[in-house]
Design a protein around this motif. Structure first.
Motif, PDB file in Angstrom:
ATOM      1  N   ASN B  96     -13.848   9.848   1.665  1.00 46.47           N
ATOM      2  CA  ASN B  96     -13.391   8.478   1.559  1.00 46.47           C
ATOM      3  C   ASN B  96     -12.464   8.237   0.381  1.00 46.47           C
ATOM      4  OD1 ASN B  96     -14.143   6.939   3.667  1.00 46.47           O
ATOM      5  ND2 ASN B  96     -16.233   6.581   2.914  1.00 46.47           N
ATOM      6  N   ALA B  97     -12.309   9.269  -0.416  1.00 45.54           N
ATOM      7  CA  ALA B  97     -11.505   9.070  -1.628  1.00 45.54           C
ATOM      8  C   ALA B  97     -10.144   9.756  -1.498  1.00 45.54           C
ATOM      9  CB  ALA B  97     -12.259   9.628  -2.816  1.00 45.54           C
ATOM     10  N   ILE B  98      -9.213   9.353  -2.326  1.00 45.73           N
ATOM     11  CA  ILE B  98      -7.926  10.063  -2.363  1.00 45.73           C
ATOM     12  C   ILE B  98      -7.683  10.591  -3.770  1.00 45.73           C
ATOM     13  CG2 ILE B  98      -6.805   8.808  -0.487  1.00 45.73           C
ATOM     14  CD1 ILE B  98      -5.394   7.116  -2.648  1.00 45.73           C
ATOM     15  N   GLN B  99      -6.906  11.665  -3.832  1.00 43.71           N
ATOM     16  CA  GLN B  99      -6.452  12.181  -5.125  1.00 43.71           C
ATOM     17  C   GLN B  99      -4.940  12.152  -5.128  1.00 43.71           C
ATOM     18  OE1 GLN B  99      -8.056  15.913  -4.434  1.00 43.71           O
ATOM     19  NE2 GLN B  99     -10.160  15.147  -4.687  1.00 43.71           N
ATOM     20  N   THR B 100      -4.394  11.998  -6.306  1.00 48.65           N
ATOM     21  CA  THR B 100      -2.927  11.965  -6.386  1.00 48.65           C
ATOM     22  C   THR B 100      -2.456  13.058  -7.322  1.00 48.65           C
ATOM     23  OG1 THR B 100      -3.175  10.333  -8.128  1.00 48.65           O
ATOM     24  CG2 THR B 100      -2.610   9.513  -5.945  1.00 48.65           C
ATOM     25  N   PHE B 101      -1.241  13.497  -7.095  1.00 50.01           N
ATOM     26  CA  PHE B 101      -0.607  14.404  -8.056  1.00 50.01           C
ATOM     27  C   PHE B 101       0.894  14.152  -8.082  1.00 50.01           C
ATOM     28  CE2 PHE B 101       1.296  17.403  -5.087  1.00 50.01           C
ATOM     29  CZ  PHE B 101       0.534  17.219  -3.947  1.00 50.01           C
ATOM     30  N   LEU B 102       1.472  14.465  -9.215  1.00 51.54           N
ATOM     31  CA  LEU B 102       2.937  14.329  -9.325  1.00 51.54           C
ATOM     32  C   LEU B 102       3.470  15.447 -10.210  1.00 51.54           C
ATOM     33  CD1 LEU B 102       2.442  12.865 -12.135  1.00 51.54           C
ATOM     34  CD2 LEU B 102       2.945  10.774 -10.932  1.00 51.54           C
ATOM     35  N   SER B 103       4.807  15.498 -10.329  1.00 51.19           N
ATOM     36  CA  SER B 103       5.345  16.652 -11.050  1.00 51.19           C
ATOM     37  C   SER B 103       5.366  16.408 -12.560  1.00 51.19           C
ATOM     38  CB  SER B 103       6.731  16.996 -10.538  1.00 51.19           C
ATOM     39  OG  SER B 103       7.642  16.038 -10.963  1.00 51.19           O
ATOM     40  N   GLY B 104       5.177  15.176 -12.985  1.00 53.63           N
ATOM     41  CA  GLY B 104       5.101  14.915 -14.422  1.00 53.63           C
ATOM     42  C   GLY B 104       6.412  14.465 -15.031  1.00 53.63           C
ATOM     43  N   ASP B 105       7.505  14.453 -14.231  1.00 50.47           N
ATOM     44  CA  ASP B 105       8.791  14.033 -14.790  1.00 50.47           C
ATOM     45  C   ASP B 105       9.198  12.660 -14.268  1.00 50.47           C
ATOM     46  OD1 ASP B 105       9.525  14.485 -12.204  1.00 50.47           O
ATOM     47  OD2 ASP B 105      10.684  16.285 -12.615  1.00 50.47           O
ATOM     48  N   GLU B 106       8.256  11.932 -13.673  1.00 51.94           N
ATOM     49  CA  GLU B 106       8.591  10.649 -13.062  1.00 51.94           C
ATOM     50  C   GLU B 106       8.745   9.547 -14.102  1.00 51.94           C
ATOM     51  OE1 GLU B 106       6.447  12.703 -11.880  1.00 51.94           O
ATOM     52  OE2 GLU B 106       6.923  13.058  -9.777  1.00 51.94           O
ATOM     53  N   LEU B 107       9.287   8.408 -13.626  1.00 44.40           N
ATOM     54  CA  LEU B 107       9.393   7.229 -14.475  1.00 44.40           C
ATOM     55  C   LEU B 107       7.988   6.722 -14.777  1.00 44.40           C
ATOM     56  CD1 LEU B 107      12.187   5.349 -12.533  1.00 44.40           C
ATOM     57  CD2 LEU B 107      12.429   6.394 -14.767  1.00 44.40           C
ATOM     58  N   GLU B 108       7.879   6.012 -15.905  1.00 41.74           N
ATOM     59  CA  GLU B 108       6.592   5.461 -16.338  1.00 41.74           C
ATOM     60  C   GLU B 108       5.881   4.720 -15.205  1.00 41.74           C
ATOM     61  OE1 GLU B 108       5.408   4.736 -19.714  1.00 41.74           O
ATOM     62  OE2 GLU B 108       3.928   3.237 -19.130  1.00 41.74           O
ATOM     63  N   VAL B 109       6.624   3.878 -14.473  1.00 44.24           N
ATOM     64  CA  VAL B 109       6.000   3.067 -13.438  1.00 44.24           C
ATOM     65  C   VAL B 109       5.339   3.937 -12.376  1.00 44.24           C
ATOM     66  CG1 VAL B 109       8.231   2.720 -12.293  1.00 44.24           C
ATOM     67  CG2 VAL B 109       6.360   1.224 -11.752  1.00 44.24           C
ATOM     68  N   LEU B 117      -3.869   4.952  -8.601  1.00 40.61           N
ATOM     69  CA  LEU B 117      -3.963   4.764  -7.144  1.00 40.61           C
ATOM     70  C   LEU B 117      -5.347   5.079  -6.550  1.00 40.61           C
ATOM     71  CD1 LEU B 117      -1.836   3.780  -5.034  1.00 40.61           C
ATOM     72  CD2 LEU B 117      -1.713   6.137  -4.291  1.00 40.61           C
ATOM     73  N   PRO B 118      -5.995   6.210  -6.959  1.00 35.84           N
ATOM     74  CA  PRO B 118      -7.293   6.499  -6.338  1.00 35.84           C
ATOM     75  C   PRO B 118      -8.297   5.364  -6.534  1.00 35.84           C
ATOM     76  CG  PRO B 118      -6.496   8.412  -7.514  1.00 35.84           C
ATOM     77  CD  PRO B 118      -5.562   7.305  -7.837  1.00 35.84           C
ATOM     78  N   GLN B 119      -8.361   4.814  -7.766  1.00 33.31           N
ATOM     79  CA  GLN B 119      -9.324   3.753  -7.997  1.00 33.31           C
ATOM     80  C   GLN B 119      -8.954   2.463  -7.233  1.00 33.31           C
ATOM     81  OE1 GLN B 119     -10.004   2.346 -11.983  1.00 33.31           O
ATOM     82  NE2 GLN B 119     -12.224   2.415 -11.664  1.00 33.31           N
ATOM     83  N   ILE B 120      -7.675   2.188  -7.183  1.00 30.04           N
ATOM     84  CA  ILE B 120      -7.224   0.997  -6.454  1.00 30.04           C
ATOM     85  C   ILE B 120      -7.561   1.149  -4.975  1.00 30.04           C
ATOM     86  CG2 ILE B 120      -5.189  -0.312  -5.730  1.00 30.04           C
ATOM     87  CD1 ILE B 120      -3.992   0.167  -8.427  1.00 30.04           C
ATOM     88  N   TYR B 121      -7.393   2.383  -4.462  1.00 31.73           N
ATOM     89  CA  TYR B 121      -7.700   2.647  -3.048  1.00 31.73           C
ATOM     90  C   TYR B 121      -9.193   2.453  -2.790  1.00 31.73           C
ATOM     91  CZ  TYR B 121      -8.330   5.264   1.274  1.00 31.73           C
ATOM     92  OH  TYR B 121      -8.679   5.636   2.556  1.00 31.73           O
ATOM     93  N   GLU B 122     -10.000   2.956  -3.725  1.00 30.69           N
ATOM     94  CA  GLU B 122     -11.449   2.851  -3.584  1.00 30.69           C
ATOM     95  C   GLU B 122     -11.891   1.387  -3.507  1.00 30.69           C
ATOM     96  OE1 GLU B 122     -13.261   5.470  -6.509  1.00 30.69           O
ATOM     97  OE2 GLU B 122     -15.044   4.203  -6.344  1.00 30.69           O
ATOM     98  N   ASN B 123     -11.229   0.536  -4.285  1.00 33.59           N
ATOM     99  CA  ASN B 123     -11.641  -0.871  -4.356  1.00 33.59           C
ATOM    100  C   ASN B 123     -10.770  -1.768  -3.497  1.00 33.59           C
ATOM    101  OD1 ASN B 123     -13.755  -0.632  -6.424  1.00 33.59           O
ATOM    102  ND2 ASN B 123     -12.054   0.145  -7.636  1.00 33.59           N
ATOM    103  N   ARG B 124     -10.125  -1.200  -2.473  1.00 30.77           N
ATOM    104  CA  ARG B 124      -9.129  -1.990  -1.756  1.00 30.77           C
ATOM    105  C   ARG B 124      -9.731  -3.166  -0.992  1.00 30.77           C
ATOM    106  NH1 ARG B 124     -10.281   2.529   0.806  1.00 30.77           N
ATOM    107  NH2 ARG B 124     -10.499   2.596   3.074  1.00 30.77           N
ATOM    108  N   ILE B 125     -11.018  -3.079  -0.625  1.00 32.71           N
ATOM    109  CA  ILE B 125     -11.623  -4.169   0.155  1.00 32.71           C
ATOM    110  C   ILE B 125     -12.083  -5.305  -0.744  1.00 32.71           C
ATOM    111  CG2 ILE B 125     -13.236  -4.689   2.026  1.00 32.71           C
ATOM    112  CD1 ILE B 125     -11.797  -2.220   2.794  1.00 32.71           C
ATOM    113  N   GLU B 126     -12.709  -4.915  -1.850  1.00 30.33           N
ATOM    114  CA  GLU B 126     -13.274  -5.926  -2.750  1.00 30.33           C
ATOM    115  C   GLU B 126     -12.149  -6.744  -3.394  1.00 30.33           C
ATOM    116  OE1 GLU B 126     -14.457  -5.627  -7.278  1.00 30.33           O
ATOM    117  OE2 GLU B 126     -15.234  -4.006  -6.067  1.00 30.33           O
ATOM    118  N   GLN B 127     -11.992  -7.972  -2.892  1.00 34.83           N
ATOM    119  CA  GLN B 127     -10.882  -8.759  -3.418  1.00 34.83           C
ATOM    120  C   GLN B 127     -11.360 -10.080  -3.984  1.00 34.83           C
ATOM    121  OE1 GLN B 127      -8.048  -8.959  -0.264  1.00 34.83           O
ATOM    122  NE2 GLN B 127      -6.810  -7.321  -1.107  1.00 34.83           N
ATOM    123  N   LEU B 128     -10.780 -10.437  -5.098  1.00 37.41           N
ATOM    124  CA  LEU B 128     -11.052 -11.725  -5.722  1.00 37.41           C
ATOM    125  C   LEU B 128     -10.435 -12.810  -4.836  1.00 37.41           C
ATOM    126  CD1 LEU B 128     -12.087 -12.074  -8.749  1.00 37.41           C
ATOM    127  CD2 LEU B 128      -9.723 -12.625  -9.256  1.00 37.41           C
TER     128      LEU B 128
END
Lengths: 330, 338
Positions: B96-109, B117-128
């Motif tokens: 049910n979880a996702i992992q992310t990876f990148l090359s490390g040379d990306e923009l800050e954003v 992203l993984p934590q945001i994905y995990e909590n995607r249903i629980e909305q204020l």
């Protein structure tokens, strides 16, 4: 024959000196290096800022991403950049406020991000598989691009300015009766420009990547620079013999620069997928140059064979054109 | 007037010169033909996933936040993420979880997005429960890059006046016509007027035609637009005179043109993209005339006509300043000859 060749070399070198060729290359070097070191390496895009107006302190979460501000107007002003996300907790029901960025998915993500920050769900660490950090990547990328641009420009224009000067002075006509081989006439110019281009390449790479990184990539970069330099110089030679004067030549060059280098840059820098770009010969030269800077092995034998073939063909073409021109001049 | 006729006659024979003025027009047509789609994906976050590794729901969720590209093997995915010209974030799913990876040379954003992203994905249903106010904007950002390219083409078109004037004067210098001019009974004023007019007219016409092809301008904006074009073409033609004056050979002239062109085109884009509107650096950027032109046309394209008049005012100040400087320099030169 070799004595004649060395004299030719000496003459061409003096011609390059007098046309301020080296000085101009030096100015370009300084200009590019300043731009890379003071501007380009610092370019970045920060994470979407989250602004919070919470007069009653309803929200217990604190986060490095949240900036607290003290009025509703301030929220609206802060969000006017179409980038930030604002929260107004002053009413009973909290409100998310933002200006659309025009992209649906980005807007959606900004909302998701804002809520995650407010809920405190923003921990984690992504895996890193690359070897470059952002600064090193920026340096490699922009150095490759500037070098590509400069090599396709300097060899081309520099040679043309020399050749037109010689044409004006009637040197081509004189060469018709000199006991020097015509191929020597081409080779001496080719050799000088190649050497100066390779020097330029080394300096640009060392200044902008730093010595340890530069030493790693230089052998491959010099090879690509050599290929590009030879091709562009020969193309410049051909155009310079064919076109009647330097003014026309430089305007022609402008056309070429816009249509040859711009699509290559766009495709290379932004990753836009254009299917037709593979038919653009300069694109492959650019990709090879970039691969050399990033030390990624992507260039293979057919590429070198084609480059080698192109250089030979161009040389023969130039030789033939020069022969025709000399015959025309009598 | 007679002088001008000769000038026109001499360029009529120069096909290449006419081509230079046509160049921005051709670029304008090319930009117009490019579909918006290829530009749209640029501003979005890019995710790369493995075809067999990821559930349809997750793909759908990712697609609501950015573009998703599917790869067959892990190696292909890693290569795409590692490619320095992309900002792609690799996403792998385990249960049910996702992992992310990148090359490390990306923009800050993008680095932050990948980290969280993984934590945001995990909590995607629980909305204020939130009231959401999303103010739509007048200009579609999909067109943002396109309009940036169009404005660039326009500024380049104005710059052509400069190139043309500079080349014209330098080649006259090389042919020795400059010395003949000193003997001829032409005044400096008529010389300057004749030389400027050609570049000015060429630059203006080329810009207006390009604008006609790519820009949709409303009736109220025609006057401010024309003013911006005319003043900018004038400044650019004047810069051409400066280059012609200072360079003593074609090669040197070309380098000057190159430097001026970089100074003319790069800072406006840089300031436009990176510096906020009210900072001091932004105000300082108006010291470069093309910045005012660029901002002016951008404002017009975004529909804010009143702000554009501020840019026009800056352009007028530039026109006067550079013209006086040129007069001063040519006056000094004249004194030196006498």
């Amino acid at each position: 024959m070799w004595r004649g060749f060395s004299h030719l070399l000496k003459k061409d070198f003096k011609l390059m000196l007098s046309s301020k060729f080296f000085l101009l290359a030096l100015i370009s070097l300084v200009l590019y290096s300043c731009y890379i070191n003071f501007v380009y390496v610092n370019l970045d895009q920060e994470m979407y800022p989250v602004y919070l107006y919470d007069p009653q302190d309803k929200l217990s979460v604190t986060s490095e991403y949240i900036t607290k501000i003290d009025s509703r107007e301030a929220v609206e002003t802060a969000c006017a950049d179409q980038y930030s996300v604002g929260f107004d907790f002053s009413a009973d029901k909290p409100e998310l406020y933002m200006l659309s960025s025009g992209l649906e998915t980005t807007d959606h993500y900004r909302m998701v991000w804002g809520e995650a920050v407010i809920n405190g769900n923003v921990d984690g660490q992504a895996g890193v598989i690359g070897t470059n950090n952002k600064e090193m990547k920026n340096r490699r990328e922009i150095t490759a691009e500037f070098l590509f641009f400069e090599l396709s420009a300097v060899g081309f224009l520099g040679l043309a300015s020399m050749l037109f000067k010689e044409k004006q002075m009637g040197v081509i006509r004189v060469h018709g009766i000199l006991p020097v081989r015509r191929s020597m006439f081409i080779l001496s110019k080719l050799l000088l420009l190649l050497v100066s281009d390779l020097m330029f390449t080394s300096l640009l790479t060392v200044i902008n990547l730093g010595v340890p990184y530069a030493i790693d990539v230089l052998p491959e970069v010099l090879l690509q620079a050599g290929i590009l330099s030879l091709i562009m110089t020969l193309v410049g030679f051909f155009c310079a013999i064919r076109l009647p004067d330097f003014k026309q030549f430089s305007l022609f060059y402008l056309v070429l620069a816009v249509f040859v280098t711009t699509p290559v840059f766009l495709a290379g820098q932004t990753g836009i997928a254009w299917d037709w770009i593979v038919y653009h010969p300069m694109y492959h030269l650019f990709e090879a140059m970039k691969a050399a800077y990033f030390s990624t092995p992507m260039v293979e034998a057919p590429y070198y064979l084609i480059c080698f073939g192109a250089i030979i063909l161009l040389f023969l073409l130039v030789y033939q054109t020069l022969n025709c021109e000399m015959a025309k001049e009598g | 007037m007679k002088g001008l006729k000769y000038q026109l006659k001499s360029i009529r024979r120069d096909k290449m010169c006419i081509l230079t003025f046509l160049l921005p027009v051709i670029v304008g047509i090319a930009i117009n033909l490019l579909s918006g789609v290829s530009f749209q994906s640029m501003g979005e976050t890019a995710f790369g996933v493995l075809e067999n590794n990821i559930s349809a729901d997750t793909v759908e969720w990712l697609q609501s936040n950015g573009t998703v590209t599917q790869y067959e093997t892990l190696d292909e995915l890693r290569e795409a993420v590692n490619n320095p010209s992309t900002q792609m974030i690799g996403v792998l799913q385990t249960g049910n979880a996702i992992q992310t990876f990148l090359s490390g040379d990306e923009l800050e954003v993008n680095r932050r997005i990948a980290d969280t992203l993984p934590q945001i994905y995990e909590n995607r249903i629980e909305q204020l429960s939130l009231d959401k106010t999303i103010i739509p904007v007048k200009t579609d950002n999909n067109e943002g890059l396109k309009s940036l390219l169009i404005v660039l083409a326009l500024v380049t078109a104005m710059f052509m006046g400069c190139t043309f004037n500079a080349m014209n004067i330098i080649s006259e210098k090389e042919d020795g016509i400059e010395f003949i001019n000193q003997v001829l009974p032409t005044t400096t004023k008529s010389y300057v007027v004749q030389k400027m007019l050609l570049g000015f007219i060429g630059g203006s016409v080329s810009t207006i035609v390009t604008a006609f092809i790519c820009l949709r301008i409303e009736a109220v904006q025609i006057l401010p637009f024309l003013l911006i074009v005319l003043f900018s073409a004038y400044i650019s033609a004047l810069i051409g005179l400066f280059i012609g004056y200072f360079s003593n050979g074609l090669m040197v002239g070309i380098v000057y043109i190159k430097i001026v062109m970089i100074l003319f085109l790069a800072p406006p884009i840089f300031f436009y993209l990176t510096v906020p509107d009210n900072s001091i650096i932004f105000i300082l950027s108006y010291l470069i005339p093309s910045s005012a032109t660029f901002e002016g046309i951008m404002n017009l394209a975004n529909g804010s006509t009143t702000i554009a008049f501020k840019d026009i005012f800056v352009l007028v100040v530039h026109c006067i300043f550079w013209f006086l400087t040129y007069l001063l320099i040519s006056e000094r030169q004249k004194n030196r000859y006498n």
